[in-house]
Write an enzyme that holds these catalytic residues in place. Structure first.
Site, PDB file in Angstrom:
ATOM      1  N   HIS A 111       2.160   7.475   4.620  1.00  0.00           N
ATOM      2  CA  HIS A 111       2.010   7.649   3.167  1.00  0.00           C
ATOM      3  C   HIS A 111       3.353   7.386   2.489  1.00  0.00           C
ATOM      4  O   HIS A 111       4.377   7.922   2.931  1.00  0.00           O
ATOM      5  CB  HIS A 111       1.515   9.068   2.853  1.00  0.00           C
ATOM      6  N   GLU A 181       8.884   2.414   5.296  1.00  0.00           N
ATOM      7  CA  GLU A 181       7.628   2.688   6.003  1.00  0.00           C
ATOM      8  C   GLU A 181       7.608   1.986   7.362  1.00  0.00           C
ATOM      9  O   GLU A 181       7.293   2.588   8.378  1.00  0.00           O
ATOM     10  CB  GLU A 181       6.431   2.181   5.191  1.00  0.00           C
TER      11      GLU A 181
END
Ligand code: GRF
Length: 205
Positions: A111, A181
């Site tokens: 996320h 990420e």
């Protein structure tokens, strides 16, 4: 015992999928992506999977289909790959226990926000707006387990802070977030898939 088997669920671009596939091929993650499943036939991640020679499944929601019915079909498709880990990477549907109960303790989500912050969609854009308002100077990314139907709030496996530079552009901030990420995801999966002493072949020395 073979290398851990990872199945990746995607809904779009698949840049995180690509990062994981590349890291497995380079030996940075001691595992293999054995399947890619998408809910969207237009997901470019399916093209990436094909290019990497990875089997894919498409599970598109039927009109008037309940979430539980869809999630049961989805779980059947994922289970067909016999996964050790199920990675939600750019996956855009909330999963019910009809899915999660089939893969207890091994569903991992990425996320683009820090633990406890900005759950749900458009978290990058929301962090940017808050920074412009002077309400934050950084955001981040996290990888966490998905034990239940909570949204982006499972036990954290890793997180990284990403500064918000409002003298730059939202596009640059988004790029910084996605870069973080990719790096965090590889780092966490490398750790999850690292051989443990009980996995070692042969008698104890
Ligand atoms: C990523 O920020 C991911 O966390 C979010 O969608 C974005 C695109 O991911 N859910 P990808 O390029 O499809 O992996």
């Amino acid at each position: 015992m073979g290398r851990p088997r990872i199945v990746v669920l995607i809904s779009g671009t698949g840049s995180n999928l690509q990062a994981v596939v590349d890291a497995c091929a380079a030996g940075h993650i001691g595992a293999d992506v054995v399947g890619v499943v998408s809910n969207d036939s237009d997901a470019y991640g399916l093209v990436r999977a094909d290019a990497a020679g990875i089997d894919t499944r498409l599970v598109v929601a039927h009109a008037d289909e309940s979430r539980q019915a869809y999630d049961t079909r989805l779980a059947d498709a994922v289970a067909s790959f016999d996964p050790d880990w199920v990675l939600l990477a750019g996956w855009m549907r909330l999963l019910t226990m009809a899915f999660l109960d089939r893969f207890t303790g091994v569903v991992v989500n990425l996320h683009p926000a820090l633990p406890g912050e900005l759950p749900g969609t458009r978290s990058i854009e929301r962090a940017w707006a808050e920074a412009l308002a002077g309400d934050r100077s950084s955001s981040g990314v996290m990888v966490h387990l998905v034990p239940d139907e909570g949204v982006d709030d499972g036990p954290t496996l890793g997180s990284r802070v990403v500064p918000v530079d409002t003298s730059g552009t939202l596009e640059q901030f988004a790029t910084d977030v996605h870069d973080a990420e990719h790096a965090l995801l590889v780092e966490v999966l490398a750790s999850l898939c690292a051989p443990t002493t009980t996995d070692q072949e042969g008698p104890p020395t």
